[in-house]
Design a protein around this motif. Sequence first.
Motif, mmCIF file in Angstrom:
data_model
loop_
_atom_site.group_PDB
_atom_site.id
_atom_site.type_symbol
_atom_site.label_atom_id
_atom_site.label_comp_id
_atom_site.label_asym_id
_atom_site.label_seq_id
_atom_site.Cartn_x
_atom_site.Cartn_y
_atom_site.Cartn_z
ATOM 1 N N PRO A 94 16.917 -11.305 -9.253
ATOM 2 C CA PRO A 94 15.727 -11.940 -8.679
ATOM 3 C C PRO A 94 14.455 -11.185 -9.038
ATOM 4 N N GLY A 95 13.363 -11.893 -9.029
ATOM 5 C CA GLY A 95 12.057 -11.299 -9.251
ATOM 6 C C GLY A 95 11.240 -11.352 -7.980
ATOM 7 N N PRO A 96 9.985 -10.944 -8.060
ATOM 8 C CA PRO A 96 9.148 -10.942 -6.858
ATOM 9 C C PRO A 96 8.812 -12.334 -6.339
ATOM 10 N N LYS A 97 8.948 -13.345 -7.216
ATOM 11 C CA LYS A 97 8.585 -14.698 -6.802
ATOM 12 C C LYS A 97 9.758 -15.669 -6.797
ATOM 13 N N VAL A 98 10.831 -15.343 -7.508
ATOM 14 C CA VAL A 98 11.968 -16.253 -7.578
ATOM 15 C C VAL A 98 13.254 -15.487 -7.314
ATOM 16 N N GLU A 99 14.157 -16.126 -6.585
ATOM 17 C CA GLU A 99 15.442 -15.491 -6.303
ATOM 18 C C GLU A 99 16.434 -15.729 -7.424
ATOM 19 N N HIS A 100 16.328 -16.917 -8.051
ATOM 20 C CA HIS A 100 17.225 -17.254 -9.152
ATOM 21 C C HIS A 100 16.370 -17.630 -10.367
ATOM 22 N N PRO A 101 16.104 -16.681 -11.259
ATOM 23 C CA PRO A 101 15.253 -16.975 -12.415
ATOM 24 C C PRO A 101 15.890 -17.991 -13.354
ATOM 25 N N ASN A 102 15.068 -18.798 -13.990
ATOM 26 C CA ASN A 102 15.589 -19.793 -14.921
ATOM 27 C C ASN A 102 15.912 -19.132 -16.253
ATOM 28 N N PRO A 103 16.652 -19.817 -17.126
ATOM 29 C CA PRO A 103 17.060 -19.221 -18.406
ATOM 30 C C PRO A 103 15.895 -18.730 -19.255
ATOM 31 N N ALA A 104 14.767 -19.458 -19.235
ATOM 32 C CA ALA A 104 13.619 -19.041 -20.048
ATOM 33 C C ALA A 104 13.082 -17.697 -19.576
ATOM 34 N N THR A 105 13.028 -17.483 -18.263
ATOM 35 C CA THR A 105 12.546 -16.212 -17.726
ATOM 36 C C THR A 105 13.494 -15.075 -18.094
ATOM 37 N N ARG A 107 15.561 -14.908 -20.660
ATOM 38 C CA ARG A 107 15.448 -14.648 -22.094
ATOM 39 C C ARG A 107 14.185 -13.865 -22.402
ATOM 40 N N CYS A 108 13.110 -14.189 -21.719
ATOM 41 C CA CYS A 108 11.852 -13.482 -21.961
ATOM 42 C C CYS A 108 11.954 -12.028 -21.504
ATOM 43 N N ARG A 109 12.598 -11.784 -20.363
ATOM 44 C CA ARG A 109 12.796 -10.411 -19.895
ATOM 45 C C ARG A 109 13.589 -9.599 -20.909
ATOM 46 N N LEU A 110 14.688 -10.184 -21.398
ATOM 47 C CA LEU A 110 15.531 -9.468 -22.345
ATOM 48 C C LEU A 110 14.818 -9.250 -23.673
ATOM 49 N N THR A 111 14.040 -10.217 -24.099
ATOM 50 C CA THR A 111 13.296 -10.068 -25.343
ATOM 51 C C THR A 111 12.283 -8.938 -25.245
ATOM 52 N N ALA A 112 11.561 -8.864 -24.121
ATOM 53 C CA ALA A 112 10.569 -7.805 -23.932
ATOM 54 C C ALA A 112 11.230 -6.432 -23.920
ATOM 55 N N LEU A 113 12.359 -6.311 -23.219
ATOM 56 C CA LEU A 113 13.034 -5.013 -23.134
ATOM 57 C C LEU A 113 13.700 -4.641 -24.456
ATOM 58 N N THR A 114 14.244 -5.626 -25.155
ATOM 59 C CA THR A 114 14.831 -5.344 -26.466
ATOM 60 C C THR A 114 13.782 -4.790 -27.416
ATOM 61 N N GLY A 115 12.606 -5.395 -27.406
ATOM 62 C CA GLY A 115 11.528 -4.902 -28.251
ATOM 63 C C GLY A 115 11.107 -3.492 -27.882
ATOM 64 N N LEU A 116 11.056 -3.211 -26.577
ATOM 65 C CA LEU A 116 10.681 -1.869 -26.132
ATOM 66 C C LEU A 116 11.689 -0.831 -26.607
ATOM 67 N N TYR A 117 12.964 -1.114 -26.438
ATOM 68 C CA TYR A 117 13.994 -0.158 -26.845
ATOM 69 C C TYR A 117 14.034 0.010 -28.366
ATOM 70 N N ARG A 118 13.794 -1.043 -29.098
ATOM 71 C CA ARG A 118 13.737 -0.919 -30.552
ATOM 72 C C ARG A 118 12.569 -0.028 -30.969
ATOM 73 N N TYR A 119 11.445 -0.211 -30.309
ATOM 74 C CA TYR A 119 10.294 0.635 -30.634
ATOM 75 C C TYR A 119 10.582 2.087 -30.267
ATOM 76 N N ALA A 120 11.233 2.300 -29.112
ATOM 77 C CA ALA A 120 11.571 3.660 -28.698
ATOM 78 C C ALA A 120 12.534 4.317 -29.680
ATOM 79 N N ALA A 121 13.459 3.531 -30.231
ATOM 80 C CA ALA A 121 14.392 4.071 -31.220
ATOM 81 C C ALA A 121 13.655 4.479 -32.489
ATOM 82 N N ARG A 122 12.697 3.653 -32.912
ATOM 83 C CA ARG A 122 11.921 4.013 -34.105
ATOM 84 C C ARG A 122 11.054 5.240 -33.864
ATOM 85 N N ALA A 123 10.614 5.410 -32.602
ATOM 86 C CA ALA A 123 9.781 6.562 -32.255
ATOM 87 C C ALA A 123 10.607 7.818 -32.025
#
Length: 276
Positions: A94-105, A107-123
């Motif tokens: 759940p997030g601060p506004k929704v208890e059951h996030p929809n698939p788009a939300t 996917r967006c969370r995972l995409t943002a975190l995947t990008g962060l970890y990839r950048y951290a690996a390159r750094a």
Amino acid sequence: RPEGEDNAVISTREERLPMREDVGVSAQSRAPLASRVPEPWVRAVREYLVQVHGRTGSIRSLEGYSAIVLRFLREFPDPRCASSVAIQAWAYGPGPKVEHPNPATIRCRLTALTGLYRYAARAGLMSGKPAADNPRPIRHPPIPRGLSFEQVEKLLGACDDGTARGLRDRSIVILGVLTALRRQELTDLNLSSLERIEGRIFFEVRPKGAKRLRRELHPAAWQAVRVAMEARHGCSVDELPPETSLLGIHEDMVYVAVRNRARLAGIKATVHSLRH
């Protein structure tokens, strides 16, 4: 926007890119999080988000990714301690506004975190990419609902009120229908974006997530824009400086303008309806 939480101020050199969530939030309220996150990760997060903005050119994407990453850091101040299972549970949780996030939300969370970890690996901050292998839920996008020819006629009729604002709103509708641009792409257009080649008008645009493209502008769209600009500025378009905006309106007000005209026309329409 993907998330509506947290606050962020991303600084790069002398530039400051304020997030919409930052309004009314004091520096003291952000200090506890900054003090708990290791300094190398603070720099990595800032550099990653600046990279997101540079890649997409969208403030809304930057705001959404900032909200996701900062909320994640509140639960995992040291991202190296978050396992793949923990990341998946957080993304699907759940997030601060929704208890059951929809698939788009999700996917967006995972995409943002995947990008962060990839950048951290390159750094060189870590070797693994714990967010990369998490399964994404299947997304079932809704079928776009465009406007019929009759609805477009009604919308244009609602703009014909003999005022400069009416001409501007008419140009928004015609430009949106004939170019299929998003509202930020519409408001980013200025006279320097246009080029006349053998009597035809071309414009340059940077669509979301893509490089700059050149497309031909329909004569009817240019006619509507030119008339609206001349009514707004009181002079010929040829006398205006190159940086003059074609619409002269903020992207948020584009949404308001189309919504208000749709109400007058008695139809349901938003600026997104113009693209489909």
